[in-house]
Write a protein that holds these residues in place. Structure first.
Motif, PDB file in Angstrom:
ATOM      1  N   LYS A   1      -7.814   5.865  -6.632  1.00 35.94           N
ATOM      2  CA  LYS A   1      -8.484   4.741  -5.965  1.00 35.94           C
ATOM      3  C   LYS A   1      -9.111   3.786  -6.971  1.00 35.94           C
TER       4      LYS A   1
ATOM      5  N   VAL B   1     -11.983   7.170  -0.590  1.00 37.72           N
ATOM      6  CA  VAL B   1     -11.093   8.308  -0.387  1.00 37.72           C
ATOM      7  C   VAL B   1     -11.329   8.861   1.021  1.00 37.72           C
TER       8      VAL B   1
ATOM      9  N   PRO C   1      -7.306   0.280  -5.794  1.00 41.59           N
ATOM     10  CA  PRO C   1      -8.028   0.497  -4.537  1.00 41.59           C
ATOM     11  C   PRO C   1      -7.167   0.334  -3.291  1.00 41.59           C
TER      12      PRO C   1
ATOM     13  N   GLU D   1      -3.806   4.233  -0.323  1.00 35.20           N
ATOM     14  CA  GLU D   1      -4.493   5.110   0.618  1.00 35.20           C
ATOM     15  C   GLU D   1      -4.485   6.532   0.056  1.00 35.20           C
ATOM     16  N   VAL D   2      -5.654   7.107  -0.130  1.00 39.23           N
ATOM     17  CA  VAL D   2      -5.762   8.446  -0.696  1.00 39.23           C
ATOM     18  C   VAL D   2      -6.471   9.351   0.299  1.00 39.23           C
TER      19      VAL D   2
ATOM     20  N   TYR E   1     -15.561   5.145  -3.253  1.00 37.62           N
ATOM     21  CA  TYR E   1     -14.198   4.790  -3.653  1.00 37.62           C
ATOM     22  C   TYR E   1     -13.232   4.658  -2.489  1.00 37.62           C
TER      23      TYR E   1
ATOM     24  N   ARG F   1       0.824  -1.200   0.000  1.00 33.66           N
ATOM     25  CA  ARG F   1       0.000   0.000   0.000  1.00 33.66           C
ATOM     26  C   ARG F   1       0.860   1.253   0.000  1.00 33.66           C
TER      27      ARG F   1
END
Length: 427
Positions: free
Chosen positions: A53, A102, A57, A60-61, A100, A33
């Motif tokens: 994302k 976020v 996916p 990490e956003v 998504y 990640r």
């Protein structure tokens, strides 16, 4: 060079495609990640967060923005014209989190520590990142027009170039002015956010005046000698608002030398003009956080690698949208949305150690002259030896001579474009 005109089929295709300007393959899900922080939740930042994302996916956003919702500059001119309400152009970002994954942080980004890879927030917290996307929009230069100031903008001479309270202030001024008054609009020199925006604004103010205060006039005092879609706007003004709008080019004395908020006057090369309403659109630069972080050049805009929009000033930082120097691309919502997808692909590829697809960018810009009179321009861009350049014969503008049915169809496409880019950017 003459830009080819649209056929009706091409107009419909452009409208149907909406903001989906950069088609990308799905990138395989990463085993490890990475952390991506995005500063700014407008068309550029929100799109980048969503597509990072969507492409992977597991990344990490975190999307950082001071406001819980976003009021779009596109369609804000229609609030001035009375054909939209401010709520119609106000959008929350919660679908980005719900659909998504976020992470949304409502806070102001105060500083970027590129060496330690962290963003310090105004509330004292910080967000760490492996990659950073900076999409801060614009900073208005309140000292760029002698006599004007932020206080003047907030009271008597609004800019309305960031949608929201300023839009409503300018609208109230139009409503309260007497029939027969003069509205003065002062567009800046290039570059600035949304090149056709001041002239669509003139059109929408003219629509309001024609409908409610038909004795009134509009005086456009321009710093430039020409403007975007001029060959479409000016015939539209002549046919729809005969005798109402006067445009004065910079070479003819239109450049504003100073303003006097107390006297409500504008001084130019040919003298002093008094307005009942004065809309000052000042010079601009990249957003404050980009300036403070040292991401901008001496001209106030951020230089980037044209194929990825990676910053030329900081490692693992990408700058997109209005703040960037994007070659031939204008500073527009569609341009930011398109750039964001390229950035998303490059960010994910860099975290995976893979090669991103070749960059292709698009821009579509619709404007209304009246609620039933639309005009547009579209272009496709690729990276060439001199940076981002328009692809010859891949775009077009509305035909200079078109019947009322064609103009009305384009006005309808304007609404379709807006719905499309909102869904694509904010989920």
């Amino acid at each position: 060079m003459t830009t080819p005109t649209f056929s009706r089929r091409r107009l419909l295709t452009a409208a149907a495609s909406g903001a989906a300007a950069f088609a990308l393959p799905h990138i395989a899900r990463a085993q490890t990640r990475g952390r991506v922080a995005v500063i700014g939740g407008g068309f550029g930042g929100a799109t980048a967060a969503r597509y990072i994302k969507q492409f992977d996916p597991s990344v990490e956003v975190t999307l950082i923005d001071r406001d819980a919702s976003y009021i779009t500059c596109p369609f804000s001119n229609y609030v001035l014209g009375g054909i939209r309400q401010i709520d119609d152009i106000t959008h929350r970002r919660t679908p980005l989190q719900q659909r998504y994954g976020v992470r949304l942080v409502q806070a102001e980004a105060a500083a970027i520590d590129a060496a330690q890879k962290r963003v310090r927030l105004r509330d004292g917290n910080q967000v760490n990142y492996d990659r950073l996307v900076v999409a801060p929009g614009i900073e208005l230069k309140y000292d760029g027009v002698p006599g004007w100031s932020e206080q003047a903008a907030n009271t008597v001479m609004p800019h309305a170039w960031k949608a929201g309270p300023q839009t409503l202030l300018l609208r109230r001024q139009l409503e309260s002015m007497a029939d027969g008054g003069t509205v003065i609009v002062c567009p800046p020199a290039n570059p600035f956010r949304c090149p056709p925006g001041p002239y669509e604004r003139v059109s929408m103010i003219a629509w309001y005046l024609k409908t409610h205060k038909p004795k009134s006039k509009i005086l456009v005092l321009d710093a430039k000698d020409a403007f975007s879609k001029q060959g479409l706007f000016m015939p539209g003004w002549e046919s729809q608002y005969p005798g109402m709008i006067t445009w004065i080019a910079g070479k003819d004395g239109g450049r504003v030398e100073s303003v006097d908020p107390k006297a409500m006057t504008v001084t130019t090369g040919f003298g002093k003009e008094k307005g009942a309403v004065i809309n000052v659109i000042p010079p601009q630069s990249a957003g404050r956080i980009a300036l403070d972080a040292g991401l901008a050049e001496a001209n106030g805009w951020c230089a980037v690698e044209p194929d990825s929009f990676a910053s030329k000033k900081a490692r693992d930082v990408y700058v997109l949208g209005d703040a960037s120097i994007a070659g031939a691309m204008p500073k527009s919502g569609t341009a930011a949305n398109s750039q964001a997808k390229v950035v998303a692909a490059n960010v994910v590829a860099s975290l995976r150690g893979s090669t991103p697809p070749a960059a292709v960018f698009h821009n579509t810009c619709y404007s209304l002259v009246t609620p039933d009179y639309g005009i547009s321009v579209t272009d496709t861009y690729r990276v060439g030896p001199n940076g981002v350049a328009a692809v010859p014969n891949a775009g077009g503008v509305s035909p200079a001579k078109a019947d009322a049915a064609h103009r009305k169809a384009e006005a309808e496409h304007t609404a379709g474009w807006y719905a499309g880019i909102i869904a694509d950017s904010f989920g």
